[in-house]
Scaffold this motif. Sequence first.
Motif, PDB file in Angstrom:
ATOM      1  N   ALA B 138       5.366  -1.703   3.917  1.00  0.00           N
ATOM      2  CA  ALA B 138       4.134  -2.407   3.560  1.00  0.00           C
ATOM      3  C   ALA B 138       2.929  -1.710   4.178  1.00  0.00           C
ATOM      4  O   ALA B 138       1.957  -1.381   3.492  1.00  0.00           O
ATOM      5  CB  ALA B 138       4.216  -3.855   4.008  1.00  0.00           C
ATOM      6  N   ALA B 141       1.891   1.531   2.663  1.00  0.00           N
ATOM      7  CA  ALA B 141       1.328   1.505   1.314  1.00  0.00           C
ATOM      8  C   ALA B 141      -0.144   1.114   1.323  1.00  0.00           C
ATOM      9  O   ALA B 141      -0.885   1.439   0.403  1.00  0.00           O
ATOM     10  CB  ALA B 141       2.125   0.532   0.440  1.00  0.00           C
ATOM     11  N   VAL B 142      -0.557   0.398   2.348  1.00  0.00           N
ATOM     12  CA  VAL B 142      -1.919  -0.150   2.377  1.00  0.00           C
ATOM     13  C   VAL B 142      -2.886   0.910   2.895  1.00  0.00           C
ATOM     14  O   VAL B 142      -2.628   1.534   3.915  1.00  0.00           O
ATOM     15  CB  VAL B 142      -1.955  -1.392   3.289  1.00  0.00           C
ATOM     16  N   PRO B 143      -4.005   1.129   2.191  1.00  0.00           N
ATOM     17  CA  PRO B 143      -4.986   2.117   2.663  1.00  0.00           C
ATOM     18  C   PRO B 143      -5.438   1.789   4.079  1.00  0.00           C
ATOM     19  O   PRO B 143      -5.547   0.627   4.454  1.00  0.00           O
ATOM     20  CB  PRO B 143      -6.139   1.974   1.677  1.00  0.00           C
ATOM     21  N   GLU B 144      -5.712   2.854   4.848  1.00  0.00           N
ATOM     22  CA  GLU B 144      -6.015   2.661   6.267  1.00  0.00           C
ATOM     23  C   GLU B 144      -7.303   1.878   6.473  1.00  0.00           C
ATOM     24  O   GLU B 144      -7.458   1.179   7.465  1.00  0.00           O
ATOM     25  CB  GLU B 144      -6.060   4.013   6.976  1.00  0.00           C
ATOM     26  N   VAL B 146      -8.246  -0.679   4.765  1.00  0.00           N
ATOM     27  CA  VAL B 146      -7.904  -2.099   4.623  1.00  0.00           C
ATOM     28  C   VAL B 146      -7.285  -2.605   5.924  1.00  0.00           C
ATOM     29  O   VAL B 146      -7.701  -3.634   6.470  1.00  0.00           O
ATOM     30  CB  VAL B 146      -6.934  -2.299   3.438  1.00  0.00           C
TER      31      VAL B 146
END
Lengths: 563, 318, 278
Positions: B138, B141-144, B146
């Motif tokens: 998870a 996958a999330v842009p840094e 965010v």
Amino acid sequence: MIAVDGLSVAYQGVEIVREVSFTVAPGRTYGLVGESGSGKTTLGRALGRTGGDITAGRISVDGTDVLALSPRELRAWRASSLAVVHQEAGAALDPTMRVGAQLAGALRVQGRPRGDVADLLEKVRLPGEAARRYPHQLSGGQRQRVVIAAALAGRPRLLVLDEPTTGLDATVEHEILDLIWALRADIGAAVVLISHDLALVGRLCDDVGVLYAGRLVEEGPAARVLSAPRHPYTKALIDSAPRIGADSVPAAIPGQPPAPGEAPPGCAFAPRCAAADDRCRTVPPGLADGARCHHPGARAVVPVPALPHRRQEVTPLIEVRNLTRAYGRTRVLDDVSLSIGRNEIVGLVGESGSGKTTLARAVAGLGRRGGGVITLDGAELPVEVGRRDPATRRRVSMVFQDSDASLNPSHTVRTILARALGGPERVEELAALAALEPHLLDVRPHRLSGGQKQRVAIARAFAGRPDLIVCDEPVSALDVSVQAGVLRTLADQQALTGVSYLFISHDLAVVCQLADRVAVMSGGRIVEEGPAERILREPRHPYTIGLLRAAGHEPSQRRRHVH
Amino acid sequence: MRGFLLRRAATVPLTLLGVSLLVFAATELVPGDVARIILGREASQASVQALRDELGLDRPWFQRYADWLGGFLTGDWGTSYTLGVPVQDLVVSRLGQSLLLAGVAFTVLAPVAVGLGLWAGVRHDRAADRVISVGGLAFGAVPEFVTGVVLLVVFAVNLRWFPSGAQAPEGSGPLTVLWHLALPALSLVLLCTGYVARHVRAGTAVSVESAYARAAELRGLTRGQVVRRHVLRNSTVPAASALGVQLQFLLGGLVSVELLFGYPGIGALLLQSAVDKDLPVLQSAAMVLGLLYMVIVLGADVAYRLLDPRVRLGAVAS
Amino acid sequence: MSAAGVTATRVVTRPRRRFRVALGAGVALIAAWTVVAVCWPVLAPFDPEAQDPLSRFLAPGGAHLLGTDQFGRDVLSRMLAGARPVLQVAPFATALGVLLGTAIGLVAGTLGGIIDEIVMRVLDAVAIFPAIIATVLFVALAGRSVTVMVLVIAGAFTPIVARSVRAATLVEREKAYVEAARLRGGSTIREILPNIGPTVLVEATSRFGDAIFAAATLSFLGLGQPPGSPDWGASVSDNRLWLTNAPWTVLAPALAIASLVIGIALTADSLRGRRERS
């Protein structure tokens, strides 16, 4: 003294081993024989309490109840009393550690000094400098010696040898078995040898237990079981092993063993047994007089006479002249010449690395360029199959060793055969030719057993009505009883169609049964060539003599993995 | 092995050439007249032409490319269009700032991610493994930016444990600097941990179930001893290669993290110069980052080969 | 099947049920955001661009479920509307990159030899350049537009996809079924193609996640949609100035991005697991 009593082992809820009992006295060797899926490996693991859930029974080694040990006691017991040699020795060694360090680790568990590494290596007849090597720098046979050396670090009461020579060349296997034989007395442990090879077990063991679908179906002194088997399965297994000197392909056991957990209610072997009656199909037989059978001594297989192989006057079909192939600086084929006549089966024998597969692939038109020519009916064949014209391509086909990879996993058997035929019309006919059940046509290869896959491959090879089929170790990955059936199909179709075979195998027994003429390869050269009977009767080249000796002139059949 | 090193070394100039062409091509894509952009809409045509001559913009592209690359190689990186300072000083000082941030992040990342991967691998298919695997998936996958924003809301706004800016005041001690760098570094660490941990986990799980681990256990070793003597050694290779790959991601993440936390690093400089069409700065910053990448890729490749005796001693074709 | 086979496969694979849950959750998240991207005008309670100076920085609750921003715009509506820009860029960029990469990888892998060597060296050289930096470079300089974003992201993906498709092709090419096709003169690509399908599917899903990542990052960096339009990345960037007073304005778009990319990651991981098992 090891005593196994009523042992049952399950894997993920499926019972793989059922109510197995046997005893082995110190210094004696007990052989457990079975084909794939018989539960022999699971049983071997259970002896060291690794893998599987033991659902019933007892294992006692010199009075210690192994199943009752706490984890701490189990570790101490393993260190003091157990030694295991698994198949594929390469994997049992840590690839990132030098051999010496690994042996030192095994010695440390026993409280022995690091300096004893040299002693261990000497015991398994390895040079002292092997200690400085990494596993990948040793040959398969040398790695197996290292694993045996590690097993000798302690004074085991129980030595489990799980297929210790599977995957090794015949001569190397011979050396390793010699070594084990020599060390056996020295160790004084109870030895359990697990193998699919009945002949090997017969040679090395005092007693034998035959496993079928997780049960011991026959047990007794090795000499008695091999010479006078009582269970129809044992008898059929012995009969289906090709033996040097036999002049026809042995009878196969029809069908295949039940999948784990799907054994029928009565005798598990009943569906494949010609002697089975209603009682066999409903009442499980007990172990009486060394065999678990209602009709001890009966025959499971009704022998069907092989079709006669008519050897006519040989006119040459394929000529290989002065073929040379190299990988980098290594010569794989060195000035090899060989001819194959019409309606002739030429056997090609050699150990791994002898160049036999390279030669076979060159004839088929696969592989790399090099010197020399191959002619078909006098006309030179282009090296690359892509440059051969369609008519020529049709005339030479091939059956590959690795049946898993040789069928496209995305297609059904029907599609695979239809593509080979160029149309769907003759698919059923082609399948029947390879004795492939029609209901298998609409499944994908992963649902087929090894023998069935190889039958599809054979059917495909016959699709273009070829003149020559190159068979590259077509049965070496199959169990003995299945192997015999596939060999029989190959022999029968040859007799019917008059096709020629270039039949490659590491197994002299298989080759000699099938072939008219045999060529023996070693180090990229053909070292001996002649009629099969002559090679057997009076081999001339020392290498051939060595191969024959390694095979012991006895039925010798080993399952070979692809490396 | 030596052959491999030589071959890899030979690719360095080629890659350098490729990177420089790419950077140069990107700057050629700028729509409109660079001189006009610098001087603004009100400037006279004459002064625009004067600047064009001064910058040599009317020469053919390959001449400008050769001049620029030659200048870059000899240390003459030009002057910033917008700031009027030498590009080299600017880029080097910003690079230092970025390396500090990336260094802090990597120092945390390496032991944490490898440790989690080992733990998950040894206890594979248990609860801890699932939490680590899915959590890593998870966060990876999330842009840094965010992750960074959420960290800011929680730790800077609500809890007030950390400052919201990454730049410590001039003359701060090392601890204060680290305190300011904590949140941006953490968002980079969260981005990269999952990938590394999952790779190490996979290698470890295979090693734990391998025949040699089983053989060692059958010799009477405890699980812990097997892990220490055999599994750890065999997990270093996947760990090294995964860290090499993630170091590149970490550098790529600098751009948005530096923007979010207002940190004067080379990523923020690259973005600003691209927006301002400050070509000398942009070209040099991109070249420097490209070179840094190349060094990392090369280093990871070499480390991977040195660690695995099978590759080092030539059992596997290199 | 031997017992050894049973244990060996059990190691790397994990229980089947967990994968189905992960796959279900992932696909549900993707589907939900896709529906939102298409139907937000119906779903959004307010016009996402409508400003209301009287209701600036309203905390979540009441009529504005997720509060309002500094112009009094409804945060929920802007979050729903923000699904469209990313989902406009990402699928096209992914499709283009995967298509190009698959074609290159398949051809290079099947042909082999000198062509393969040249193609791979070129891809190596391109891939060494950090994708995100190249993307920033090109988008900033070539001007911002959906087309440029799609092209640049697709260009960054092509070498990645090409490499893994080539690797899968090389594995298949060596298998005997392909050689059997060569022996009878059949098309080898035709035999290989269905067997690299799973690889392409996994690549496409993973790259889709990366495309969302890239598109969101670009708009966060101010290189996406024109200022003011509802866009997740841009909203995070615009509102971070009011982080202390109105964290909801930042959290809503941030969590929207997170939920979409996590959904894609779960899907990709499940598909990858399924391919490895078979």
